[in-house]
Design a protein around this motif. Structure first.
Motif, mmCIF file in Angstrom:
data_model
loop_
_atom_site.group_PDB
_atom_site.id
_atom_site.type_symbol
_atom_site.label_atom_id
_atom_site.label_comp_id
_atom_site.label_asym_id
_atom_site.label_seq_id
_atom_site.Cartn_x
_atom_site.Cartn_y
_atom_site.Cartn_z
ATOM 1 N N GLN A 182 0.826 -1.204 0.000
ATOM 2 C CA GLN A 182 0.000 0.000 0.000
ATOM 3 C C GLN A 182 0.860 1.254 0.000
ATOM 4 O O GLN A 182 1.837 1.360 0.740
ATOM 5 C CB GLN A 182 -0.909 -0.006 1.237
ATOM 6 N N ALA A 183 0.510 2.229 -0.827
ATOM 7 C CA ALA A 183 1.220 3.500 -0.871
ATOM 8 C C ALA A 183 0.769 4.379 0.291
ATOM 9 O O ALA A 183 -0.427 4.503 0.564
ATOM 10 C CB ALA A 183 0.951 4.202 -2.195
ATOM 11 N N VAL A 184 1.726 4.976 0.995
ATOM 12 C CA VAL A 184 1.399 5.817 2.144
ATOM 13 C C VAL A 184 2.198 7.115 2.090
ATOM 14 O O VAL A 184 3.206 7.217 1.390
ATOM 15 C CB VAL A 184 1.670 5.088 3.474
ATOM 16 N N LEU A 229 4.369 11.115 -1.616
ATOM 17 C CA LEU A 229 3.663 9.837 -1.663
ATOM 18 C C LEU A 229 4.627 8.736 -2.074
ATOM 19 O O LEU A 229 5.244 8.791 -3.138
ATOM 20 C CB LEU A 229 2.496 9.906 -2.650
ATOM 21 N N GLN A 230 4.794 7.755 -1.191
ATOM 22 C CA GLN A 230 5.698 6.646 -1.484
ATOM 23 C C GLN A 230 5.034 5.707 -2.474
ATOM 24 O O GLN A 230 3.884 5.312 -2.291
ATOM 25 C CB GLN A 230 6.030 5.902 -0.198
ATOM 26 N N SER A 231 5.750 5.366 -3.519
ATOM 27 C CA SER A 231 5.199 4.482 -4.534
ATOM 28 C C SER A 231 4.856 3.137 -3.926
ATOM 29 O O SER A 231 5.443 2.724 -2.921
ATOM 30 C CB SER A 231 6.197 4.295 -5.678
ATOM 31 N N GLU A 232 3.921 2.469 -4.527
ATOM 32 C CA GLU A 232 3.534 1.161 -4.008
ATOM 33 C C GLU A 232 4.733 0.221 -4.013
ATOM 34 O O GLU A 232 5.541 0.212 -4.925
ATOM 35 C CB GLU A 232 2.389 0.595 -4.849
ATOM 36 N N GLY A 233 4.801 -0.564 -2.990
ATOM 37 C CA GLY A 233 5.920 -1.494 -2.862
ATOM 38 C C GLY A 233 6.631 -1.308 -1.537
ATOM 39 O O GLY A 233 6.797 -0.183 -1.068
ATOM 40 N N THR A 265 -1.582 10.642 5.659
ATOM 41 C CA THR A 265 -2.164 11.885 5.136
ATOM 42 C C THR A 265 -2.725 11.739 3.720
ATOM 43 O O THR A 265 -3.523 12.561 3.288
ATOM 44 C CB THR A 265 -1.134 13.028 5.148
ATOM 45 N N ASN A 266 -2.315 10.700 2.999
ATOM 46 C CA ASN A 266 -2.889 10.489 1.664
ATOM 47 C C ASN A 266 -4.231 9.765 1.721
ATOM 48 O O ASN A 266 -4.905 9.625 0.707
ATOM 49 C CB ASN A 266 -1.921 9.702 0.772
ATOM 50 N N PHE A 267 -4.648 9.312 2.908
ATOM 51 C CA PHE A 267 -5.962 8.696 3.051
ATOM 52 C C PHE A 267 -7.042 9.777 3.006
ATOM 53 O O PHE A 267 -6.872 10.850 3.600
ATOM 54 C CB PHE A 267 -6.075 7.967 4.388
ATOM 55 N N SER A 268 -8.132 9.478 2.334
ATOM 56 C CA SER A 268 -9.293 10.357 2.433
ATOM 57 C C SER A 268 -9.826 10.287 3.864
ATOM 58 O O SER A 268 -9.456 9.383 4.636
ATOM 59 C CB SER A 268 -10.381 9.921 1.460
ATOM 60 N N GLU A 269 -10.701 11.205 4.212
ATOM 61 C CA GLU A 269 -11.263 11.162 5.566
ATOM 62 C C GLU A 269 -12.003 9.855 5.809
ATOM 63 O O GLU A 269 -11.913 9.272 6.896
ATOM 64 C CB GLU A 269 -12.200 12.351 5.780
ATOM 65 N N MET A 285 -2.966 8.578 14.406
ATOM 66 C CA MET A 285 -3.177 9.120 13.061
ATOM 67 C C MET A 285 -2.192 10.260 12.808
ATOM 68 O O MET A 285 -1.594 10.813 13.729
ATOM 69 C CB MET A 285 -4.610 9.632 12.915
ATOM 70 N N LYS A 286 -2.055 10.586 11.535
ATOM 71 C CA LYS A 286 -1.141 11.650 11.134
ATOM 72 C C LYS A 286 -1.843 13.009 11.137
ATOM 73 O O LYS A 286 -3.016 13.131 10.789
ATOM 74 C CB LYS A 286 -0.598 11.378 9.731
#
Length: 365
Positions: free
Chosen positions: A17-19, A26-30, A139-143, A163-164
């Protein structure tokens, strides 16, 4: 018994999962992980776990290996000092210490296997199980995604979540408050919420934001300012009511001596993968104990599980979905949490971890 070789295995899982947090892109997936194998003439092998940042593998194979071959692997204090002075000219912090940390973890795994006991037993157990908190809230998660992750932890019986905040290098203050409010509403008043700014605010800004965060019963405010802004961190701690937690980006007992003695923190957060391994982590925990401060380790959860069980001033252990995702892939088996409490395997020596041969074959780089 002597060390006859040190080898490494680096695994990369491309579907992770990208986080993102407040101060990273944004860290690329992997996801990747570096493992260090310490071979001995007695046939006992230690498994070290290290961050697979660029250069870490090179330091292990090109620097530390030459220091350690032929040495007694049980003489960990001496080997740690040898490694420390061996990198003096090029790495008193950063990459070189990620390498030392991984090797040191491997030495303690080996030593525990030599004596036939779990690592926490070798260290001197204080508890058979520890309390955890569910960590994430990127922080890249939607609410909606944020709330879903936090409530999922609670539904697993974990009564604490993190949480961030500090989104967009601290430029999204209103959104930080709204996201925290949404999580508090979703989990209710009986769940502890910790917040982590990942260095995202300036000192005065962190003080201002803390006054807003107080309205939501925040249990701690983690890394409110740049890790190197020690004076700013002390200023924040003295001016807010929320306990300040920090330390994941600090190296060695010397760095923590400054954080603690200068009254910069209420909760000490050493990371075994950065601070210098098990050897240095335990010294930091003892130092914190001398100042009557609790310890809450950062990441590297399968190693910290053992260290936490040997730490009387433990507050809580971080338990991360992002780590679980790859732990399920890397290892044949590992202990799982139950209703917010976690225990190491009691019948397996060392860390109790074994790399899955299929993962090694499929994901090695």
């Amino acid at each position: 018994m002597r060390i006859i070789n040190i080898t490494t295995t680096e695994l990369f899982y491309p579907h992770g999962q990208a986080v993102q947090d407040s101060t990273t892109s944004l860290q690329s997936e992997g996801k990747s992980q570096l493992f260090i194998h310490i071979h001995t003439d007695a046939g006992i092998e230690g498994l070290g776990i290290a961050q697979s940042s660029p250069g870490v593998r090179d330091v292990v194979e090109g620097g530390l290996k030459n220091i350690l071959i032929g040495k007694d692997p049980l003489a960990i204090e001496k080997l740690w000092e040898d490694m420390f002075w061996g990198v003096r000219g090029y790495g008193r912090k950063g990459i070189a210490f990620l390498a030392i940390s991984g090797v040191d973890i491997g030495l303690w795994d080996l030593k525990s296997k030599f004596f036939g006991v779990p690592l926490y037993t070798l260290l001197g157990p204080y508890a058979e199980e520890v309390e955890i908190y569910g960590s994430g809230g990127w922080t890249n998660f939607s609410e909606d995604e944020l709330v879903r992750e936090m409530t999922d932890y609670v539904q697993q019986g974990i009564p604490r979540v993190k949480m961030k905040v500090g989104k967009d290098f601290g430029k999204s203050e209103r959104e930080d408050i709204e996201r925290l409010a949404a999580v508090r509403k979703a989990v209710g008043d009986d769940v502890a919420i910790y917040i982590d700014a990942n260095n995202g605010y300036y000192a005065k800004q962190a003080v201002y934001m803390a006054k807003e965060f107080e309205n939501f019963q925040v249990g701690w405010f983690e890394e409110p300012v740049l890790a190197d802004d020690v004076s700013g961190l002390a200023e924040v701690r003295h001016q807010i009511n929320i306990p300040v937690a920090t330390g994941e980006h600090e190296y060695t007992k010397y760095g923590f001596k400054t954080l603690i003695a200068d009254n910069c923190t209420d909760i000490v957060q050493p990371d075994v993968g950065r601070v210098g391994g098990v050897t240095e982590w335990m010294k930091v925990a003892h130092m914190a104990h001398a100042f009557n401060l609790p310890v809450a380790p950062h990441a590297v959860q399968l190693v910290h599980l053992h260290l936490a069980c040997a730490t009387p001033n433990l507050k809580v252990v971080e338990y991360m979905n992002t780590s679980l995702e790859t732990d399920e892939i890397w290892y044949t088996e590992f202990p799982k949490q139950k209703e917010g409490k976690w225990s190491p395997f009691k019948d397996r020596p060392g860390l109790g971890l074994e790399l899955d041969p299929y993962a090694v074959e499929k994901w090695s780089t």
